[in-house]
Design an enzyme around this catalytic site. Structure first.
Site, PDB file in Angstrom:
ATOM      1  N   CYS C   6       4.145  -6.919   4.721  1.00  0.00           N
ATOM      2  CA  CYS C   6       4.145  -7.510   6.064  1.00  0.00           C
ATOM      3  C   CYS C   6       3.883  -6.486   7.153  1.00  0.00           C
ATOM      4  CB  CYS C   6       5.506  -8.126   6.373  1.00  0.00           C
ATOM      5  SG  CYS C   6       5.997  -9.426   5.282  1.00  0.00           S
ATOM      6  N   GLY C  34      -1.000  -7.879   5.775  1.00  0.00           N
ATOM      7  CA  GLY C  34      -0.656  -9.212   5.280  1.00  0.00           C
ATOM      8  C   GLY C  34      -1.680 -10.231   5.719  1.00  0.00           C
ATOM      9  N   ASN C 108       9.531  -6.757   7.928  1.00  0.00           N
ATOM     10  CA  ASN C 108       8.695  -6.124   6.923  1.00  0.00           C
ATOM     11  C   ASN C 108       9.598  -5.354   5.980  1.00  0.00           C
ATOM     12  OD1 ASN C 108       6.745  -4.710   5.445  1.00  0.00           O
ATOM     13  ND2 ASN C 108       6.580  -3.099   6.999  1.00  0.00           N
ATOM     14  N   GLY C 109       9.518  -5.674   4.705  1.00  0.00           N
ATOM     15  CA  GLY C 109      10.317  -4.965   3.726  1.00  0.00           C
ATOM     16  C   GLY C 109      10.879  -5.886   2.678  1.00  0.00           C
ATOM     17  N   TYR C 252      -2.098   4.430   0.594  1.00  0.00           N
ATOM     18  CA  TYR C 252      -2.888   3.202   0.557  1.00  0.00           C
ATOM     19  C   TYR C 252      -2.594   2.161   1.633  1.00  0.00           C
ATOM     20  CZ  TYR C 252      -4.664  -1.274  -0.961  1.00  0.00           C
ATOM     21  OH  TYR C 252      -5.278  -2.479  -0.986  1.00  0.00           O
TER      22      TYR C 252
END
Lengths: 460, 460, 460, 460
Positions: C6, C34, C108-109, C252
């Site tokens: 996310c 995302g 996010n996570g 990445y």
């Protein structure tokens, strides 16, 4: 259910109206004439733009589309494809460029000599991108236009070449033009709102936008509206007596609140019921109509017979939309999804049930079975039209003889197949009585085979 | 037009039916109870999945969606938002995870103590992601479930905490569960197709899928269907006499072909017309109904009075969809777009026009004006319900007193505002006569202020 | 291709900016984090409203949606579902009502103790409508909120209960609140545009809206922005050395133009290439990168080795959208649809090809075969990360050991399966050298199994 | 950004391939040649059907559409409208009925004598429903077809009448036909997959579906594929030396992995960079390309100059879709939304930045400013094409002189406006060196005004 081909609506504004929104409302009132696709073309300072799509008027047009269709003239169209394939390419209006600029056209009807006209055009190199009669007419007008100074003269010339039914609306850079075929097979009327002229397939569209009805366009007449007002070209005009208005407009196609050639559609339908009560009387407890189209005749039957009118069937108001049939396993018919019986009302009663027509007979058989299941003692079916024995070539989807139950069976056999206790049809010889106020001749070819134009024998 | 909150449908399959398609057909039959959003949850080998969206059943579900909803149980919902905001998050069914796994729930009705229930839950840390009563009920069940071994026992406990109307369908990993509030304010019935049980808001949904009607669920009853068959919990059941079924289900909300508590809705509506003919007779030429909801009462009025029944107004069948209003300039009312007058039928006549209710009075005024414009000599308005004087807290959108014309004006003042020659309402004291076959008590709080549950004074 | 979970973006406006449009632009810059769903919640005078949907930011939001999202604060989210099911119900932000009114949250996570937290909540009656960790956090905050006077204090308490990675944005009626987990596993930074504070997952979102970067939020820090300005709560803050930032953000996940903890992502990637050139040198003619993620490392490898950098593979720019695979018969691989070889460039050459990682090895095998088919003499594969040997529990979709090629084969076996002439990985012991400017500790559990939190043994 | 008009793809199947899915994959590979609309026509046992729509290939075609497009031949098209209006009516292929049945046609290019051809056709009554050159060609073929026994002979005759660029694919009931204009202005190649012939605008489409490249179609050649195999008509064929392939296909339009007339597009672009390094050398620290189209030339510049190649700009991969610009207040440019600078990489450095062209100069100015803001010490702009001084009439949107910065300013003035420290263009006299492997003549009219066909003076 039989289907009408199309409806048209046009306006030439002199009052500052929003022509696209009025056309939208007009098409909405004509939605019963075609639910497959629709379109509106507007003329904004001589530039014609177009939006069309598949679906109902309220599906294809939203605020955004209407906002982009500003102008001083508009024509619109609703369509059910009888001839011509489906798909948005065949939706109307069609807008073309020809030697004199843009031309928009929309049309209700069916040309019976389309095949030979198309062949002749192809023999001179014409190409066709749609399968509509409208495109054929546009080709003919473009070619006639080379010989004459005015688009309306080209239109008048074209009218001499084509056969069949057509109520046409056209829009050139400067004019709104309408014409009705010389036999007046499809309706077309003219009205006024403020100082602006409106042309529509049916008067219900005039009522919806509060336009005043002026008159029906004469069979064969061309009407031109431009900045100088309204004019008429009467070269192809024939008398009302010679005209051949589709009698099925009264029986089924038109909206009951429309008035065609001076005759209320609702009253015509009530008359069919009255005639049925006279010709096919029966001892019964209740008269019901198959909704929606059998209701008017049922009221007439009840009034004439003295048998109480009632409601025995309820229609699901939401059937206009796509509906997915449950699978085989569930054995649910399309009729069942759409119509339900009022059990407590019909149980133990002798019922007269009125419908507008029988094509294949399956719907009628379903309905009779539903009534009997609900406990009806007797079901007497009455049909507010004569027997369909001939296909239609003028813009309806009455099928070929192979699919017409009345071509293969006697009335008694049909009654038996349907499961009714008795079955009566409107006598063909009393057809003309249904619209006494109309001075117009009628096309009743689907009942009589008496076609107004020559029909290639292989097509019947 | 008043609006109902919701409709529910559920099935526990034992025959290999396609449960999603049967639920789809059932919801289609209940579409009149809610057009804003809809959803179907299926239980496939104990895993519940869900599809829901904004719009009609036929807009939200297509072949693809139905193909992905395979299972052995299903519950579905159609919704019109009375309480709770709009938007797909508030669409139902709602599927939650709680201590015992997944739970799907759909509900018709309105809790009158929702605010205090929600406050109490929040005081213990509850969070809410929708504004539906359904979510409140799910919280309560989840908490009760901690104290008991079965979800149906938790449901029974919850029913003791909540007040208001509720016809609920639930689906746990192994069971289909239904309950109706102890006053039976909203309808809920059970039927059977093959060996599979079906539960629906109205019998018309059973008819549509050819299920056999078994009985109405009792007020306060819980029904559990699982692999062992059908069971009932009757802890909260009250007698039919104590029940308070919403009388407006008969007058307006339900489909005329449904039978509620043994009484045909259509016949109940005809009865309202008969009572009006007795209590508010008038010398007239024609009785007409405002389509669609005034038709049944008009038939009753005509039968009782001997005045012929006729069709004076035509409704545009395509109004269910979004329609864009033309701009001010064109002065077209919503009523006009939707309804048109049969001029030739009403001109010169004394008309009795029947409608189901008057809320603000604007529609009635419009219709009277349209009839008079079309030449009607007199227009006598008859309303098949008593005067609305009190808001509803149980799942309809009858508004607050400020918006109810009957709270501010006398009948004579209303008649004058509407422009009718006379105006008559169903007498409140004869309300119970409209459904003689029903043994059920009724809620008539909107007419009488006689609320079944305590109402916070500030809300009236 | 591995996927990040996310991205988040939030703004508290003091300048009259259009907060929804800035959030839209910010999310657009974070789209790489995302692509499955996205949403924006705005706070307009203390009322929070929300729009979310499936698809890219530019699919879900158009002018109409943005126009309706007026306000003074906004938070937005882009999502790829690693844990939690797909579907719009799981899209974020999530807006809930709790005892203190509305609360919007986006995150996010991934919480590594989610299962036990959820179980504990369910044991007290909690229900869950989504399968997101965000909903778990909302429950915990709602419950902590009962004990404390402020939402940020409740947040601080909650942070002590949860384990795993989380960069959270919240919006209460009056405050914009952000926090980063105590190990700083996911990035989160703060910036300023005019007088308005902006919080975003990556600095590239600040750049896109021309906001000035202020600093990274500290691991464990809570930031509160309200009418009085900006405040910080540092109860849970830990030192940078203790922090465990996901090293794969550099390798990445993050955009190369972002700067995380002071270190340019692009430069970190170039460093991986340089290290590879030192540790896995080879005699070759050309260094190429697998687009897009291998390009940066390839540039580094080329610079360090002196072998010319070139373009040997071309990516189809339009692959972001759904693409329908041709049928079996046509034998076209997904890689082929997406990537093509520059034949004239690689033919006859010894090639070094750099990619960011090998998960299952199929893509690498495909690419090597394509290069060889195009005439490459040798293909030396270099991977800019160490061998994946352990699954990730903190918000990426690195799969379980069964699906990781490096868990089942030696490097030599992998080289053989891929068909490369040599194969080299970034040495795990040099990992920390890739981000020399960062003072932060790293999580490299996917390479080392050295997890920052206890992992239930059955999950590995 | 300049835009190419169109791309075409066709297949005649002899192996049982799914022709629609192969065409879909082929168009996907050609998506860079047109993103506005696309379409596929298939020929199933001599019946041609068509699906087309606005948007990318992956937006317009899904499984359902592809399932309905079964057949043994297919042609497809992607389009960016340079001439001809937007809208789905102008999308291609166009399917027409003419004297010999159905004909489908798709075309890449632009007729420079379209206006006079259209006028001549209108003078004989032709009507036009689109504003495409394709429709003009269909008219001409239909008319020529009347004089000859074969559609390919009619095509050959038509080719003598039209001027301009055209790579055409046609499908008659029995044949797949392709032709390339006598000057070969647009590319067109033929390949084979199994026993089935494939024709495509670029070789990258052959690669994507794993078809083997056979050869480029000769300038002026007609290829016919039918059940008897493949034939060629060479009446209009000219030599490669006479040909005038658009040089901008190498510089910008084509995909770098395509090979046109024997020359790799990527290598041609690298050559432009090498020439720039020779003609406009500069002392710098880093060479960067403007993504995506400046990358290849930058690699060439770096190799030739010895200055390290690097990445200084990052493109947002998701820009292909519609993106809503934030409002004025936020002062965010389109370039900024799309491209971001790698600050740590460019700060303090002397940068050579390569782009493919300068049309209006605004993008370049934006990029230079962004680099300087990020701390670049010097920015030297190099353009991999000569100065645009003349509009294009052959299918690209190079605008009229009024909009070309190079028509109004000197290079020094342009450098100043852009804010670069130096500015260099590809010398027009070295243009031919960029594609040494090609034996083809080039059209460089946009740089030289040396038009291959007469241009009406008022159009320049």
């Amino acid at each position: 259910m039989l289907k009408e081909e199309c409806g048209v609506f046009g306006i030439y504004d002199k009052d500052g109206f929003d022509v696209a929104r009025l056309t939208y409302a007009g098409l909405f009132a004509l939605q019963h004439r075609g639910q497959e696709s629709c379109g509106i073309a507007v003329n904004n300072n001589r530039i014609i733009s177009l939006h069309k799509g598949l679906g109902h008027v309220s599906d294809v047009f939203h605020d955004r589309e209407l906002e982009e269709l500003k102008g001083q003239m508009a024509i619109g169209h609703v369509r059910y494809a009888t001839s011509g394939g489906k798909g948005v390419l065949n939706a109307q209006p069609i807008v073309s460029m020809y030697i004199k600029g843009q031309l928009a056209m929309a049309h209700n009807g069916n040309l019976s000599n389309a095949v030979s006209l198309k062949h002749d055009l192809e023999m001179t190199g014409a190409i066709f991108q749609t399968t509509t009669d409208t495109e054929i007419m546009m080709h003919l007008i473009a070619r006639e236009r080379l010989k004459t100074g005015r688009v309306e003269t080209a239109l008048a010339s074209m009218m001499k070449m084509i056969e069949g039914s057509y109520s046409v609306l056209m829009m050139s850079p400067q004019k709104l033009i309408a014409c009705r075929d010389p036999l007046g097979m499809r309706p077309l009327c003219i009205g006024k709102i403020g100082n602006s002229y409106v042309i529509a397939s049916e008067t219900c569209a005039l009522d919806t936008i509060r336009a005043e009805y002026i008159r029906d366009i004469d069979p064969g007449e061309i009407i031109i509206v431009d900045k100088d007002g309204i004019r008429t070209i009467r070269d192809n005009v024939r008398s009302r007596q010679e005209a051949r208005l589709c009698i099925f407009e009264y029986i089924y196609f038109a909206r009951p609140d429309s008035i065609i050639e001076g005759m209320s559609v609702h009253e015509a339908r009530k008359n069919t019921g009255m005639i049925l009560a006279q010709n096919s009387p029966v001892d019964a407890d209740l008269v019901i109509g198959v909704p929606d189209s059998g209701i008017d005749a049922a009221i007439g039957y009840a009034q004439e017979s003295g048998i109480p009118y009632g409601k025995g069937l309820v229609i699901n108001r939401y059937v206009g939309r796509t509906f997915i049939q449950p699978t085989q396993k569930e054995r649910i018919t399309a009729v069942q999804l759409k119509i339900n019986v009022l059990k407590d009302t019909v149980a133990g009663k002798k019922i007269v049930m009125i419908d507008d027509s029988i094509v294949r007979g399956t719907t009628s058989a379903n309905l009779v079975a539903m009534l009997k299941d609900a406990g009806a003692k007797e079901v007497h079916m009455r049909i507010s039209s004569p027997l369909f024995k001939w296909p239609c070539f003028y813009g309806t989807d009455i099928p070929s003889k192979n699919d017409l139950i009345a071509c293969k069976y006697t009335v008694e056999e049909m009654r038996d197949m349907i499961g009714a206790d008795s079955l009566g049809f409107l006598p063909v010889e009393r057809l003309k009585e249904i619209a006494p106020k109309s001075k117009c001749g009628f096309c009743d070819a689907c009942f009589t085979g008496n076609y107004p134009y020559k029909v290639p024998s292989e097509d019947i």
